[in-house]
Design a protein around this motif. Structure first.
Motif, PDB file in Angstrom:
ATOM      1  N   GLY A 172      45.979   3.693  -3.523  1.00 58.54           N
ATOM      2  CA  GLY A 172      44.850   3.294  -2.809  1.00 58.54           C
ATOM      3  C   GLY A 172      44.799   1.653  -2.590  1.00 58.54           C
ATOM      4  N   GLY A 173      44.130   1.084  -1.945  1.00 59.12           N
ATOM      5  CA  GLY A 173      44.240  -0.418  -1.832  1.00 59.12           C
ATOM      6  C   GLY A 173      44.436  -0.893  -0.282  1.00 59.12           C
ATOM      7  N   ARG A 174      44.334  -2.206   0.145  1.00 58.81           N
ATOM      8  CA  ARG A 174      44.598  -2.600   1.443  1.00 58.81           C
ATOM      9  C   ARG A 174      45.725  -2.357   1.661  1.00 58.81           C
ATOM     10  NH1 ARG A 174      43.342  -8.549  -0.440  1.00 58.81           N
ATOM     11  NH2 ARG A 174      45.463  -9.281  -1.050  1.00 58.81           N
ATOM     12  N   PRO A 175      46.285  -2.066   2.913  1.00 54.63           N
ATOM     13  CA  PRO A 175      47.384  -1.846   3.431  1.00 54.63           C
ATOM     14  C   PRO A 175      48.463  -3.053   3.383  1.00 54.63           C
ATOM     15  CG  PRO A 175      46.121  -1.756   5.466  1.00 54.63           C
ATOM     16  CD  PRO A 175      45.308  -2.034   4.286  1.00 54.63           C
ATOM     17  N   LEU A 176      49.659  -2.788   3.638  1.00 62.20           N
ATOM     18  CA  LEU A 176      50.733  -3.855   3.508  1.00 62.20           C
ATOM     19  C   LEU A 176      51.338  -3.695   5.133  1.00 62.20           C
ATOM     20  CD1 LEU A 176      52.551  -5.852   2.268  1.00 62.20           C
ATOM     21  CD2 LEU A 176      54.181  -3.985   1.794  1.00 62.20           C
ATOM     22  N   ALA A 177      51.394  -4.700   6.019  1.00 62.81           N
ATOM     23  CA  ALA A 177      52.028  -4.779   7.180  1.00 62.81           C
ATOM     24  C   ALA A 177      53.422  -4.996   7.195  1.00 62.81           C
ATOM     25  CB  ALA A 177      51.280  -5.752   8.140  1.00 62.81           C
ATOM     26  N   LEU A 178      54.035  -3.859   8.002  1.00 66.37           N
ATOM     27  CA  LEU A 178      55.654  -3.981   7.816  1.00 66.37           C
ATOM     28  C   LEU A 178      55.758  -4.436   9.442  1.00 66.37           C
ATOM     29  CD1 LEU A 178      56.574  -0.861   5.936  1.00 66.37           C
ATOM     30  CD2 LEU A 178      56.167  -3.517   5.059  1.00 66.37           C
ATOM     31  N   GLU A 179      56.971  -5.130   9.768  1.00 64.46           N
ATOM     32  CA  GLU A 179      57.429  -5.151  11.136  1.00 64.46           C
ATOM     33  C   GLU A 179      58.757  -5.286  11.152  1.00 64.46           C
ATOM     34  OE1 GLU A 179      57.029  -8.303  14.936  1.00 64.46           O
ATOM     35  OE2 GLU A 179      56.000  -8.813  12.867  1.00 64.46           O
ATOM     36  N   GLY A 180      59.492  -4.373  11.916  1.00 65.80           N
ATOM     37  CA  GLY A 180      60.599  -3.956  12.026  1.00 65.80           C
ATOM     38  C   GLY A 180      61.361  -4.805  13.182  1.00 65.80           C
ATOM     39  N   LEU A 181      62.303  -6.013  12.813  1.00 60.58           N
ATOM     40  CA  LEU A 181      63.058  -6.517  13.732  1.00 60.58           C
ATOM     41  C   LEU A 181      64.434  -6.350  13.812  1.00 60.58           C
ATOM     42  CD1 LEU A 181      61.627  -9.964  12.486  1.00 60.58           C
ATOM     43  CD2 LEU A 181      60.683  -8.692  14.447  1.00 60.58           C
ATOM     44  N   PRO A 182      65.081  -5.614  14.984  1.00 54.44           N
ATOM     45  CA  PRO A 182      66.402  -5.286  15.025  1.00 54.44           C
ATOM     46  C   PRO A 182      67.363  -6.409  15.138  1.00 54.44           C
ATOM     47  CG  PRO A 182      65.031  -3.968  16.606  1.00 54.44           C
ATOM     48  CD  PRO A 182      64.232  -4.967  16.096  1.00 54.44           C
ATOM     49  N   LEU A 183      68.392  -6.220  14.647  1.00 57.57           N
ATOM     50  CA  LEU A 183      69.440  -7.215  14.437  1.00 57.57           C
ATOM     51  C   LEU A 183      70.620  -6.664  15.643  1.00 57.57           C
ATOM     52  CD1 LEU A 183      70.218  -8.070  10.866  1.00 57.57           C
ATOM     53  CD2 LEU A 183      68.972  -9.655  12.527  1.00 57.57           C
ATOM     54  N   ARG A 184      70.943  -7.502  16.575  1.00 57.70           N
ATOM     55  CA  ARG A 184      71.865  -7.074  17.536  1.00 57.70           C
ATOM     56  C   ARG A 184      72.734  -8.209  17.723  1.00 57.70           C
ATOM     57  NH1 ARG A 184      66.788  -6.114  19.653  1.00 57.70           N
ATOM     58  NH2 ARG A 184      66.404  -3.946  20.175  1.00 57.70           N
ATOM     59  N   GLY A 185      73.941  -8.007  18.391  1.00 59.87           N
ATOM     60  CA  GLY A 185      74.892  -9.020  18.470  1.00 59.87           C
ATOM     61  C   GLY A 185      74.296 -10.436  19.078  1.00 59.87           C
ATOM     62  N   GLY A 186      74.678 -11.455  18.311  1.00 64.64           N
ATOM     63  CA  GLY A 186      74.162 -12.706  18.544  1.00 64.64           C
ATOM     64  C   GLY A 186      72.865 -13.069  17.687  1.00 64.64           C
ATOM     65  N   ASP A 187      72.457 -12.265  16.908  1.00 65.09           N
ATOM     66  CA  ASP A 187      71.624 -12.374  16.016  1.00 65.09           C
ATOM     67  C   ASP A 187      72.050 -13.387  14.737  1.00 65.09           C
ATOM     68  OD1 ASP A 187      68.917 -11.219  16.687  1.00 65.09           O
ATOM     69  OD2 ASP A 187      69.891  -9.498  16.550  1.00 65.09           O
ATOM     70  N   PRO A 188      71.033 -14.399  14.164  1.00 65.12           N
ATOM     71  CA  PRO A 188      71.493 -15.376  13.302  1.00 65.12           C
ATOM     72  C   PRO A 188      71.804 -14.709  11.942  1.00 65.12           C
ATOM     73  CG  PRO A 188      69.058 -15.486  13.567  1.00 65.12           C
ATOM     74  CD  PRO A 188      69.514 -14.746  14.604  1.00 65.12           C
ATOM     75  N   PHE A 189      72.322 -13.485  11.746  1.00 66.41           N
ATOM     76  CA  PHE A 189      72.656 -12.880  10.327  1.00 66.41           C
ATOM     77  C   PHE A 189      73.979 -12.551  10.465  1.00 66.41           C
ATOM     78  CE2 PHE A 189      68.024 -12.846  10.571  1.00 66.41           C
ATOM     79  CZ  PHE A 189      67.596 -13.137   9.110  1.00 66.41           C
ATOM     80  N   PRO A 190      75.137 -12.833   9.717  1.00 70.61           N
ATOM     81  CA  PRO A 190      76.316 -12.735   9.734  1.00 70.61           C
ATOM     82  C   PRO A 190      76.643 -10.935   9.288  1.00 70.61           C
ATOM     83  CG  PRO A 190      76.035 -14.026   7.744  1.00 70.61           C
ATOM     84  CD  PRO A 190      74.695 -13.998   8.781  1.00 70.61           C
ATOM     85  N   ALA A 191      77.560 -10.665   9.941  1.00 75.21           N
ATOM     86  CA  ALA A 191      78.028  -9.405   9.438  1.00 75.21           C
ATOM     87  C   ALA A 191      77.935  -9.132   8.008  1.00 75.21           C
ATOM     88  CB  ALA A 191      79.318  -8.630  10.071  1.00 75.21           C
ATOM     89  N   ALA A 192      78.382 -10.122   7.191  1.00 71.90           N
ATOM     90  CA  ALA A 192      78.359  -9.891   5.707  1.00 71.90           C
ATOM     91  C   ALA A 192      77.108  -9.511   5.143  1.00 71.90           C
ATOM     92  CB  ALA A 192      78.738 -11.230   5.068  1.00 71.90           C
ATOM     93  N   VAL A 193      75.881 -10.073   5.796  1.00 74.12           N
ATOM     94  CA  VAL A 193      74.707  -9.655   5.322  1.00 74.12           C
ATOM     95  C   VAL A 193      74.227  -8.372   5.679  1.00 74.12           C
ATOM     96  CG1 VAL A 193      72.232 -10.762   5.260  1.00 74.12           C
ATOM     97  CG2 VAL A 193      74.246 -12.014   5.040  1.00 74.12           C
ATOM     98  N   SER A 194      74.146  -8.342   7.011  1.00 77.14           N
ATOM     99  CA  SER A 194      73.562  -6.936   7.569  1.00 77.14           C
ATOM    100  C   SER A 194      74.551  -5.996   7.536  1.00 77.14           C
ATOM    101  CB  SER A 194      73.014  -7.372   9.298  1.00 77.14           C
ATOM    102  OG  SER A 194      74.406  -7.659   9.870  1.00 77.14           O
ATOM    103  N   GLY A 195      75.733  -6.062   7.284  1.00 73.42           N
ATOM    104  CA  GLY A 195      76.589  -4.787   6.922  1.00 73.42           C
ATOM    105  C   GLY A 195      77.655  -4.900   8.301  1.00 73.42           C
ATOM    106  N   LEU A 196      77.849  -4.095   9.033  1.00 71.19           N
ATOM    107  CA  LEU A 196      79.023  -3.922   9.922  1.00 71.19           C
ATOM    108  C   LEU A 196      78.372  -4.301  11.184  1.00 71.19           C
ATOM    109  CD1 LEU A 196      80.901  -0.516   8.646  1.00 71.19           C
ATOM    110  CD2 LEU A 196      81.569  -2.975   8.318  1.00 71.19           C
ATOM    111  N   GLY A 197      77.702  -5.455  11.237  1.00 67.72           N
ATOM    112  CA  GLY A 197      76.884  -5.761  12.571  1.00 67.72           C
ATOM    113  C   GLY A 197      75.565  -4.985  12.688  1.00 67.72           C
ATOM    114  N   GLY A 198      74.694  -5.431  13.211  1.00 64.18           N
ATOM    115  CA  GLY A 198      73.489  -4.661  13.499  1.00 64.18           C
ATOM    116  C   GLY A 198      72.604  -4.646  12.216  1.00 64.18           C
ATOM    117  N   GLY A 199      71.653  -3.298  12.021  1.00 67.81           N
ATOM    118  CA  GLY A 199      70.883  -3.674  11.108  1.00 67.81           C
ATOM    119  C   GLY A 199      69.546  -4.029  11.588  1.00 67.81           C
ATOM    120  N   MET A 200      68.845  -4.179  10.686  1.00 66.00           N
ATOM    121  CA  MET A 200      67.190  -4.953  10.691  1.00 66.00           C
ATOM    122  C   MET A 200      66.873  -5.794   9.812  1.00 66.00           C
ATOM    123  SD  MET A 200      64.962  -1.427  10.455  1.00 66.00           S
ATOM    124  CE  MET A 200      63.518  -2.466  10.406  1.00 66.00           C
TER     125      MET A 200
END
Length: 375
Positions: A263-291
């Motif tokens: 119980g307790g107050r909820p936590l808000a989650l927001e999903g932001l997809p990572l596509r080509g051109g996103d500012p996260f390198p593949a070394a961070v997000s995996g083989l490109g993509g992710g979120m």
């Protein structure tokens, strides 16, 4: 002159790109390899020429050149521009700019070079990949040494391109660190944390703020999918992640309120997809993509309370509290639960807030509260 080990010298330059404090030692090693008194990297962009980088043993020379303003009177730079000598990819020596007699009467050589007991200089000129200006990796000799020999000039031509590239990497890494610090500060002001997931939904990176916010809500283990700690939320949370990943086609649920285990107050989650051109390198997000999974405690107190500011707009204390929470994304029902009042009371107070602030909808209130939070 010490032995010449080009790979070790080049490795030292790229290591210094990641650790700028290592540059003075790296430049000293480069100077030793060509029999020079020291080494210095100079940008030929007039806005940055004073910001030179030099080896420790010629630190006093570098200070006088940059802070002392002697870079504005460097005859070699002036003549190099006039005569087109300083072309990217070339190695230059003093004799290409002035004769021995001209040096003896040139003010820059008389009052700067001679005072610091510097002799012949050899430099590699490289192009700055970020703009149209050139950079030079220069190695001044002690006044007691003669001109550079052929093998030494060849060595400078071999290692020079790597020195220039590593120097620019240092600047780029510094800019990236500043941007990262700015992002971290912004997330801290938002009371938010980030979790990077690979294309299969597995955790790759968890920020310290996200780790703290997830306590009691989520299990975040590197290499594994996030799991809701409240069993009743497991299936719903799994569907949310599947919807938010970038390979999902069709409508998606971008925001999710996750209940806490016990119980307790909820936590808000927001999903932001990572596509080509996103500012996260593949070394961070995996083989490109992710979120990116953004975690926010919507009802946590702001870094600096904004209720007093809202009261200056004519809101009562109760209305200011409601405005702050709803403006940060909380639903009227959640605000009612937190303050143990009826939802109809919250909506009535919210209506009064809209009237006093001359706005009509919750999205306008969110913009207004965000601006106050950023002050």
């Amino acid at each position: 002159m010490s032995g010449f080990e080009p790979l070790a010298l080049i490795d030292a330059c790229y290591a210094a790109a990641l650790d700028p404090a290592a540059w003075p030692d790296a430049l000293d090693g480069l100077a030793d390899a060509v029999g020079a008194r020291g080494a210095v990297i100079v940008s030929h962009d007039p806005k940055r020429t004073a910001q030179t980088l030099a080896s420790e043993r010629i630190g006093d020379v570098n200070l006088d050149y940059g802070v002392g303003g002697w870079w504005q009177h460097d005859t070699r730079i002036r003549l190099g521009r006039q005569r087109g000598i300083m072309r990217p990819g070339t190695v230059t020596v003093d004799e290409m700019y002035l004769t021995a007699d001209e040096k003896r009467t040139d003010p820059f050589f008389q009052h700067f070079i001679d005072r610091h007991r510097l002799g012949n200089l050899c430099a590699y000129v490289g192009a700055d990949p970020m703009d149209s200006h050139t950079l030079s990796f220069s190695t001044p000799r002690d006044v007691r040494k003669g001109p550079f020999e052929g093998a030494e000039v060849e060595r400078i031509g071999l290692i020079g391109p790597h020195v220039v590239r590593a120097f620019r990497l240092t600047a780029l890494m510094g800019e990236m660190r500043l941007e990262a610090e700015g992002l971290a500060n912004a997330l801290e002001r938002m009371r938010a944390g980030i979790v990077i997931l690979d294309p299969r939904g597995r955790v790759r990176l968890v920020s310290p703020a996200a780790e703290a916010l997830a306590a009691g809500y989520l299990s975040l283990r590197t290499g594994a999918e996030p799991e809701a700690l409240e069993p009743a939320e497991a299936a719903r949370f799994h569907r949310f992640l599947a919807d938010a990943l970038p390979m999902r086609i069709g409508p998606r649920q971008d925001v999710f309120l996750l209940r806490r285990r016990g119980g307790g107050r909820p936590l808000a989650l927001e999903g932001l997809p990572l596509r080509g051109g996103d500012p996260f390198p593949a070394a961070v997000s995996g083989l490109g993509g992710g979120m990116v999974l953004l975690l926010r405690d919507l009802m946590a107190p702001a870094t600096r309370p904004i209720e007093p500011l809202l009261e200056q707009f004519g809101l009562t204390r109760a209305e200011a509290r409601v405005a702050a929470l709803v403006g940060r994304g909380a639903a009227p029902r959640e605000v009612a639960d937190q303050f143990a009042i009826g939802e109809s009371t919250v909506r009535s107070q919210l209506k009064a807030v809209y009237g006093k602030l001359a706005i009509r909808r919750q999205s306008e209130l969110a913009v207004f509260i965000t601006r106050l939070d950023s002050l």
